[in-house]
Design a protein around this motif. Structure first.
Motif, PDB file in Angstrom:
ATOM      1  N   ALA A 182     -14.055   2.761   6.664  1.00  0.00           N
ATOM      2  CA  ALA A 182     -12.815   3.356   6.151  1.00  0.00           C
ATOM      3  C   ALA A 182     -13.144   4.383   5.078  1.00  0.00           C
ATOM      4  CB  ALA A 182     -11.887   2.282   5.582  1.00  0.00           C
ATOM      5  N   GLY A 183     -12.267   5.356   4.950  1.00  0.00           N
ATOM      6  CA  GLY A 183     -12.360   6.350   3.890  1.00  0.00           C
ATOM      7  C   GLY A 183     -10.969   6.856   3.565  1.00  0.00           C
ATOM      8  N   PHE A 184     -10.750   7.243   2.339  1.00  0.00           N
ATOM      9  CA  PHE A 184      -9.439   7.751   1.969  1.00  0.00           C
ATOM     10  C   PHE A 184      -9.576   8.774   0.849  1.00  0.00           C
ATOM     11  CE2 PHE A 184     -10.119   4.383  -1.074  1.00  0.00           C
ATOM     12  CZ  PHE A 184      -9.547   4.856  -2.250  1.00  0.00           C
ATOM     13  N   ALA A 185      -8.595   9.646   0.779  1.00  0.00           N
ATOM     14  CA  ALA A 185      -8.483  10.627  -0.303  1.00  0.00           C
ATOM     15  C   ALA A 185      -6.999  10.776  -0.619  1.00  0.00           C
ATOM     16  CB  ALA A 185      -9.083  11.966   0.102  1.00  0.00           C
ATOM     17  N   ARG A 226      -5.857   8.477   5.097  1.00  0.00           N
ATOM     18  CA  ARG A 226      -6.814   7.386   5.239  1.00  0.00           C
ATOM     19  C   ARG A 226      -7.367   7.378   6.653  1.00  0.00           C
ATOM     20  NH1 ARG A 226      -8.277   2.516   2.747  1.00  0.00           N
ATOM     21  NH2 ARG A 226      -9.213   1.048   4.213  1.00  0.00           N
ATOM     22  N   TRP A 227      -8.668   7.120   6.750  1.00  0.00           N
ATOM     23  CA  TRP A 227      -9.353   7.029   8.038  1.00  0.00           C
ATOM     24  C   TRP A 227      -9.914   5.625   8.203  1.00  0.00           C
ATOM     25  CZ3 TRP A 227     -14.834   6.325   8.169  1.00  0.00           C
ATOM     26  CH2 TRP A 227     -15.371   6.258   9.463  1.00  0.00           C
ATOM     27  N   GLY A 256       0.828  -1.196   0.000  1.00  0.00           N
ATOM     28  CA  GLY A 256       0.000   0.000   0.000  1.00  0.00           C
ATOM     29  C   GLY A 256       0.863   1.247   0.000  1.00  0.00           C
ATOM     30  N   ASN A 257       0.551   2.235  -0.866  1.00  0.00           N
ATOM     31  CA  ASN A 257       1.359   3.450  -0.931  1.00  0.00           C
ATOM     32  C   ASN A 257       0.503   4.680  -0.671  1.00  0.00           C
ATOM     33  OD1 ASN A 257      -0.010   3.932  -3.370  1.00  0.00           O
ATOM     34  ND2 ASN A 257       1.564   2.867  -4.545  1.00  0.00           N
ATOM     35  N   ALA A 258       1.112   5.812  -0.830  1.00  0.00           N
ATOM     36  CA  ALA A 258       0.395   7.054  -0.529  1.00  0.00           C
ATOM     37  C   ALA A 258      -0.696   7.340  -1.531  1.00  0.00           C
ATOM     38  CB  ALA A 258       1.391   8.216  -0.496  1.00  0.00           C
ATOM     39  N   PHE A 259      -0.646   6.675  -2.676  1.00  0.00           N
ATOM     40  CA  PHE A 259      -1.629   6.978  -3.708  1.00  0.00           C
ATOM     41  C   PHE A 259      -2.869   6.103  -3.614  1.00  0.00           C
ATOM     42  CE2 PHE A 259      -3.337   5.972  -7.929  1.00  0.00           C
ATOM     43  CZ  PHE A 259      -3.844   7.221  -8.245  1.00  0.00           C
ATOM     44  N   ASP A 260      -2.693   4.801  -3.354  1.00  0.00           N
ATOM     45  CA  ASP A 260      -3.847   3.912  -3.473  1.00  0.00           C
ATOM     46  C   ASP A 260      -4.669   3.815  -2.202  1.00  0.00           C
ATOM     47  OD1 ASP A 260      -2.387   2.347  -1.780  1.00  0.00           O
ATOM     48  OD2 ASP A 260      -1.973   0.754  -3.220  1.00  0.00           O
ATOM     49  N   GLY A 261      -4.265   4.488  -1.127  1.00  0.00           N
ATOM     50  CA  GLY A 261      -5.067   4.461   0.093  1.00  0.00           C
ATOM     51  C   GLY A 261      -5.063   3.134   0.783  1.00  0.00           C
ATOM     52  N   SER A 286      -8.734   6.194  13.498  1.00  0.00           N
ATOM     53  CA  SER A 286      -7.335   6.056  13.110  1.00  0.00           C
ATOM     54  C   SER A 286      -7.109   6.860  11.837  1.00  0.00           C
ATOM     55  CB  SER A 286      -6.980   4.577  12.871  1.00  0.00           C
ATOM     56  OG  SER A 286      -7.191   3.803  14.037  1.00  0.00           O
ATOM     57  N   TRP A 287      -6.236   7.863  11.935  1.00  0.00           N
ATOM     58  CA  TRP A 287      -5.941   8.730  10.793  1.00  0.00           C
ATOM     59  C   TRP A 287      -4.515   8.456  10.338  1.00  0.00           C
ATOM     60  CZ3 TRP A 287      -9.890  11.584   8.807  1.00  0.00           C
ATOM     61  CH2 TRP A 287     -10.989  11.799   9.625  1.00  0.00           C
ATOM     62  N   GLY A 288      -4.358   8.023   9.098  1.00  0.00           N
ATOM     63  CA  GLY A 288      -3.051   7.673   8.577  1.00  0.00           C
ATOM     64  C   GLY A 288      -2.635   8.535   7.398  1.00  0.00           C
ATOM     65  N   PRO A 289      -1.768   9.521   7.593  1.00  0.00           N
ATOM     66  CA  PRO A 289      -1.269  10.311   6.458  1.00  0.00           C
ATOM     67  C   PRO A 289      -0.165   9.564   5.731  1.00  0.00           C
ATOM     68  CG  PRO A 289      -0.312  11.118   8.498  1.00  0.00           C
ATOM     69  CD  PRO A 289      -1.257  10.019   8.878  1.00  0.00           C
ATOM     70  N   ARG A 290      -0.045   9.797   4.416  1.00  0.00           N
ATOM     71  CA  ARG A 290       1.018   9.225   3.592  1.00  0.00           C
ATOM     72  C   ARG A 290       1.529  10.304   2.642  1.00  0.00           C
ATOM     73  NH1 ARG A 290      -2.294   4.268   3.298  1.00  0.00           N
ATOM     74  NH2 ARG A 290      -2.576   3.743   5.483  1.00  0.00           N
ATOM     75  N   LEU A 291       2.814  10.334   2.455  1.00  0.00           N
ATOM     76  CA  LEU A 291       3.426  11.332   1.588  1.00  0.00           C
ATOM     77  C   LEU A 291       4.645  10.716   0.925  1.00  0.00           C
ATOM     78  CD1 LEU A 291       3.425  14.345   0.677  1.00  0.00           C
ATOM     79  CD2 LEU A 291       5.008  14.766   2.581  1.00  0.00           C
ATOM     80  N   SER A 292       4.806  10.957  -0.383  1.00  0.00           N
ATOM     81  CA  SER A 292       5.970  10.427  -1.089  1.00  0.00           C
ATOM     82  C   SER A 292       6.377  11.390  -2.199  1.00  0.00           C
ATOM     83  CB  SER A 292       5.680   9.040  -1.663  1.00  0.00           C
ATOM     84  OG  SER A 292       4.655   9.100  -2.634  1.00  0.00           O
ATOM     85  N   LEU A 293       7.673  11.364  -2.495  1.00  0.00           N
ATOM     86  CA  LEU A 293       8.251  12.238  -3.504  1.00  0.00           C
ATOM     87  C   LEU A 293       9.292  11.454  -4.272  1.00  0.00           C
ATOM     88  CD1 LEU A 293       8.860  15.072  -4.776  1.00  0.00           C
ATOM     89  CD2 LEU A 293      10.511  15.374  -2.910  1.00  0.00           C
ATOM     90  N   ALA A 294       9.278  11.599  -5.601  1.00  0.00           N
ATOM     91  CA  ALA A 294      10.277  10.959  -6.457  1.00  0.00           C
ATOM     92  C   ALA A 294      10.767  11.993  -7.466  1.00  0.00           C
ATOM     93  CB  ALA A 294       9.682   9.754  -7.178  1.00  0.00           C
TER      94      ALA A 294
END
Length: 803
Positions: A587-590, A607-608, A182-187, A637-645
Motif C-alpha cells: 500500500a501507498g498513499f499521499a 491511496r494505492w 478513514g478520511n481523505a487526509f489520513d489515507g 486498486s486506486w482510491g481517490p478521496r476528496l473533502s471540503l468544509a
C-alpha cells in the motif's frame, strides 16, 4: 480503583504531567487546531517530558486539525470513571458514535463510514485477522451446520477469541481510545469505523494505577429462556417416565483486576510502563432440549412393537429399555460447568535519543482459556459433556522510530510482528458416551438426537484438537509528514506479510443425524444388545428398513424391521488436516490538507493497494478443472478521496461539508484457503454423505456408532471452487453532503445525505446444473386434515433443480 504517584515536582509541573498522562493529546490537539501557525506548543505527547515540540509533530500524532472533528476520543481517565456495571469499557467505547460537534473554530473535512467490519488497532497495529471471520468453515469444507452441511452455526469457531474481553491490551495501559473512519487526509485503507487504542508511556515520576471489579450474582434476575429438564414421575410397565422443564438460572460470578506502573530513567531519557490485567468468570451453562414435551413423549404402540422385534424381546421389555434410554439422555441435560480466564500483559519503553529522535518498543501478550466455552449462550441444545473448551493466545511486538529530518518534516518508521492462535477442543465424554467411542480417531462422533425436538451429544463437528487458524504477520510502515504554514502533506507506504495455518479438519469423526428420538433409541439399544457383530446383516435383521420407522401394509400388518441403520444420514470429512497459505499486501498513499483560514478546509488524497494471492497448490491440481485452485490476479486498486468544509461554528456560521471517497475491500485468507483446497481432487479434503438406503445396492453407510477409518469403496465426486478470471477486490464508492448549525445551549443541528455504492461485490454461483433444462417444476400434495395450515391449496408447485 486506586492510583498512586510520587513526585518531587512543583505543583504546576505536576498538573502539566497529569494532563500529559491522562489526556494531554486532546489538549495539544485543540491548541494546535486553533493556532496551527504558531511556532511551538507546550507539552510532549510522546513520553511526558516538558520539552517543546513542533506543530508538525502534533499534526502527525493527531491526524491534522480536521481529524478531531470526525473522531470520538475516550481518555484513560474517562475509562476509569465509566459507570459500567460490568467494567466492560471495550463495549462502551466501541458503541460510541463519532463526535461531530467539536469546539474547534475551523470546519472539518468529512469522513466516511462503510459496511465493512470495524477495525481495531493498538498503536496503529491492527488486531483484525487477515484470515477473516473464524466462524467460517475449516479448510477444504463448505459452510457447515451441526451435521456438517448447510449454513454455519452461530457461536462458531470465532467464540474462541471474539468473546475475549476486548483488545489484547491491558486496561491499565490504555491512554485513550479514538474512534472514527478513514478520511481523505489520513489515507485510511478500508471503509468502515476504525478504533485505535493509544497506550500509556512512562512519565517523569513514578505513577500508576490498580483496580479490581467483582460482580456477584446474589440479586441476579431469573432467566426465562434457561430450563433444566428433570424426571418428575417414574416409569410404569405401560408408560415412560415424565420429564418436566423447570426454569433454572445458573450462577454467574465475574472478577476483573489490573495494575499498571510507569516511570523513567532520568539520565538516559528512557521512559517505561508495564501493566497486567486478569479476568476470571464462573458462569455455568444449561443443556436443554428444544421441545421437551415432544422429545420425552410416550412412544406409539407400533414403535414399541418394532423395537421389541429389533431387540428380540417382548413389548414390556422394549418399553423398559426405551424408558431407561430416556433417563440416560436426561442425565446429559442440566447445568454445565463453564469458566473463563484471561491474562493480558503489556510493556513499553520510550527512548529520546536527542531532540530529533524518538524510539519506542512495546509488546503485549494475551492468553484465553475457557473450559466449557465452546458454546457461550446460557442455554444450548447440546449435551452437558459436549460444550468443549476454547483456547486462544495472541502476542505482538512493535518497534517505532520517529525522527525530525527538518523542523517541519517528520519521518516515522515502524515494524511490527505478531501471532494469533485460536481453537475449540472437545470436552470429556460422559460414561455412557464413552461406550459409543468405536473408532480409530479416539473421539466421539457428533450425534444429533432428534433434529426437530431434541439436542446433540458427542463431539460437535466443528470441535477438534487442531488450531483454526494459527496466524502470523509481519508489517513494515514508512510515512512522512510535512507542514508549512496552512499546508499539511502526508505520504507513506506499507507492506504486510500474513501467514495462516490450519490443523483442524471439521467433522473428522463423523456425524449421525436422527430425525426422531425413537430412531436413535432403536440404533442405540441394538448396539448395546448386539454390538457391531453381524451389524447390518440382511439375514439377521435387527434394524430398520428403508422407511426408517414402523408402518403397516395394505393388510394392516406391522412392518419396519430390516437391516438398514435407523438414522437419516451420516456424514464425515476425510483428508489432510493441515493447510497453509500466505498473502502479502502492499500500500501507498499521499494526502494533502490546506487550511488557509478558519472558514475553509480542503483535503485530497490518493491511496494505492495491492493484495498478492498465493500460488496454486501443486498437489491439488485438477486437469479437468484448470481454474480450480488457481488464484486470480487482483491488480492495483486506486482510491481517490476528496473533502471540503466551509463555515465556522464559533462565529455561528453554518458549516457545509462535502466529501467523496473510493475504498476497496480485502479478500480474507479464509475463503482463499477454501478455494485453494477445493479443486475437485481426490487428494484434498473429501466430504462423504451417506443415507441408509445406499446399502440396498452397494453398501457404504456404517452401522451406528462406527466411524469410517478410511475412504469407502464408492464416493461422490468432491466439490470444486473456481474463481472467475476477472475477479477483483470489491469497491465501495461513498459520498456525503451535510450542513451543521450550532445553537445556544450546546445544541447542534445537523442534516446530512449519504450515498454508498458497492461494485464488484463477491457472489457465488452454483454451476452443477444445466441452465438449459433448469429450473424444472415439482408438485407436492398438501395434506392438512385440520385446514388450519398456511397453505390452503390441495397442491403446490415449486421450482426444482437437477444436475
Amino acid at each position: 480503583m486506586a492510583g498512586f504517584k510520587w513526585s518531587w515536582l512543583k505543583p504546576l509541573a505536576m498538573a502539566a504531567l497529569l494532563m500529559t498522562v491522562l489526556g494531554a493529546r486532546n489538549f495539544v490537539a485543540a491548541q494546535s487546531t486553533s493556532g496551527a501557525k504558531t511556532g511551538q506548543v507546550e507539552g510532549d505527547a510522546f513520553a511526558g517530558d516538558a520539552a517543546p515540540i513542533s506543530p508538525v509533530q502534533v499534526a502527525a500524532r493527531q491526524g491534522g486539525p480536521t481529524a478531531s472533528q470526525s473522531t470520538t476520543t475516550v481518555t484513560g481517565a474517562e475509562i476509569e470513571s465509566l459507570p459500567a456495571s460490568s467494567r466492560r469499557w471495550e463495549e462502551f467505547v466501541m458503541d460510541a458514535p463519532p463526535d461531530t460537534a467539536q469546539s474547534n473554530s475551523a470546519p472539518s473535512s468529512m469522513t466516511f463510514t462503510g459496511p465493512q467490519a470495524d477495525d481495531v488497532s493498538v498503536d496503529d497495529v491492527s488486531l483484525r485477522l487477515s484470515f477473516g471471520s473464524t466462524s467460517a468453515p475449516a479448510s477444504g469444507s463448505p459452510s457447515q451446520s451441526s451435521s456438517g452441511h448447510g449454513l454455519a452455526e452461530p457461536s462458531g469457531m470465532g467464540q474462541a477469541w471474539s468473546n475475549r474481553r476486548g483488545p489484547a491490551v491491558s486496561e491499565a495501559a490504555v491512554s485513550d481510545v479514538r474512534m472514527g473512519a478513514g478520511n481523505a487526509f489520513d489515507g485510511g485503507s478500508r471503509a468502515g469505523t476504525h478504533t485505535n487504542v493509544e497506550t500509556r508511556s512512562g512519565g517523569n515520576t513514578l505513577h500508576g494505577q490498580a483496580f479490581m471489579f467483582d460482580r456477584q450474582h446474589v440479586l441476579a434476575a431469573q432467566n426465562p429462556s434457561a430450563n433444566w429438564v428433570q424426571q418428575t414421575s417414574p416409569a410404569t410397565y405401560s408408560t415412560v417416565p415424565v420429564f418436566t422443564a423447570t426454569p433454572y438460572t445458573p450462577p454467574d460470578h465475574e472478577m476483573r483486576w489490573g495494575v499498571g506502573v510507569g516511570s523513567r530513567i532520568p539520565h538516559n531519557k528512557i521512559y517505561w510502563f508495564a501493566a497486567l490485567d486478569g479476568y476470571n468468570r464462573n458462569y455455568a451453562g444449561v443443556s436443554s432440549v428444544k421441545l421437551p414435551e415432544n422429545f420425552f413423549a410416550q412412544p406409539s404402540n407400533d414403535q414399541v412393537q418394532l423395537l421389541g422385534a429389533q431387540l428380540g424381546t417382548n413389548n414390556t421389555n422394549a418399553l423398559a429399555g426405551y424408558s431407561q434410554m430416556l433417563q440416560t439422555l436426561d442425565s446429559l441435560l442440566g447445568p454445565v460447568a463453564r469458566t473463563a480466564r484471561q491474562y493480558n500483559g503489556f510493556a513499553r519503553v520510550d527512548w529520546r535519543a536527542g531532540e530529533r529522535h524518538h524510539f519506542t518498543v512495546e509488546g503485549t501478550g494475551a492468553d484465553w482459556n475457557a473450559p466449557g466455552h465452546g458454546f457461550s449462550n446460557v442455554s444450548e441444545n447440546y449435551g452437558n459433556h459436549s460444550f468443549g473448551s476454547s483456547r486462544a493466545s495472541q502476542q505482538w511486538l512493535l518497534a517505532r522510530w520517529e525522527a525530525f529530518i527538518t523542523p517541519n518534516l517528520l519521518a516515522m518508521t515502524q515494524f511490527s510482528a505478531g501471532r494469533s492462535i485460536q481453537g475449540i477442543h472437545p470436552g470429556t465424554a460422559s460414561a455412557y458416551e464413552q461406550t459409543l467411542n468405536q473408532n480409530v480417531w479416539g473421539q466421539l462422533p457428533q450425534i444429533v438426537v432428534d433434529s426437530s425436538n431434541g439436542f446433540t451429544i458427542g463431539n460437535p463437528a466443528r470441535f477438534g484438537q487442531g488450531s483454526y487458524p494459527d496466524e502470523r504477520f509481519v508489517r513494515a510502515q514508512q510515512s512522512f509528514d510535512w507542514i508549512r504554514g496552512s499546508l499539511l502533506v502526508r505520504a507513506g507506504a506499507s507492506y504486510s506479510l500474513n501467514s495462516d495455518h490450519t490443523t483442524l479438519l471439521r467433522n473428522q469423526t463423523g456425524t449421525y443425524h436422527y430425525s426422531s428420538v425413537a430412531n436413535f433409541i432403536s440404533d442405540a439399544l441394538v448396539f448395546g444388545t448386539y454390538g457391531l457383530s453381524n451389524a447390518l446383516d440382511k439375514f439377521n435383521q435387527h434394524n430398520c428398513d428403508q422407511t426408517g420407522g414402523p408402518w403397516r401394509n395394505s393388510s394392516g400388518v406391522l412392518r419396519g424391521l430390516g437391516y438398514l441403520p435407523c438414522y437419516s444420514y451420516y456424514s464425515q470429512m476425510m483428508g489432510p488436516n493441515s493447510w497453509g497459505l500466505s498473502t502479502d499486501d502492499w500500500a501507498g498513499f499521499a494526502t494533502t490538507q490546506w487550511q488557509p483560514g478558519k472558514l475553509f478546509v480542503l483535503s485530497a488524497g490518493l491511496r494505492w493497494d495491492m493484495e498478492r494471492l498465493p500460488p496454486q497448490l501443486a498437489s491439488l491440481v485438477n486437469p479437468d478443472l484448470p481454474l480450480a485452485g488457481k488464484m486470480p490476479s487482483l491488480g492495483n486498486s486506486w482510491g481517490p478521496r476528496l473533502s471540503l468544509a466551509v463555515g465556522n461554528a464559533e462565529r455561528h456560521l453554518p458549516v457545509l461539508r462535502l466529501g467523496y471517497g473510493l475504498y476497496f475491500g480485502r479478500i480474507p485468507n479464509g475463503p482463499l484457503m477454501s478455494a485453494l483446497t477445493q479443486t475437485g481432487s481426490a487428494k484434498g479434503d473429501l466430504d462423504f454423505f451417506m443415507r441408509p438406503t445406499d446399502n440396498l445396492n452397494a453398501g457404504g453407510a456404517p452401522p451406528f456408532p462406527y466411524v469410517l477409518a478410511g475412504e469407502p469403496l464408492t464416493m461422490v465426486k468432491p466439490g470444486a471452487v473456481e474463481c472467475a478470471p476477472g475477479f477483483r477486490n470489491p469497491e465501495i464508492h461513498q459520498a456525503v453532503a451535510s450542513i451543521e448549525e450550532s445553537l445556544p445551549g450546546h445544541f447542534v443541528l445537523n442534516a446530512s445525505a449519504m450515498m454508498s455504492l458497492g461494485r464488484r461485490l463477491p457472489i457465488s454461483i452454483d454451476t452443477n446444473f444445466d441452465p438449459k433444462v433448469n429450473p424444472q417444476a415439482i408438485t407436492y400434495t398438501v395434506v392438512d386434515g385440520t385446514g388450519k395450515g398456511p397453505i390452503k391449496a390441495s397442491q403446490i408447485t415449486v421450482p426444482f433443480y437437477a444436475d
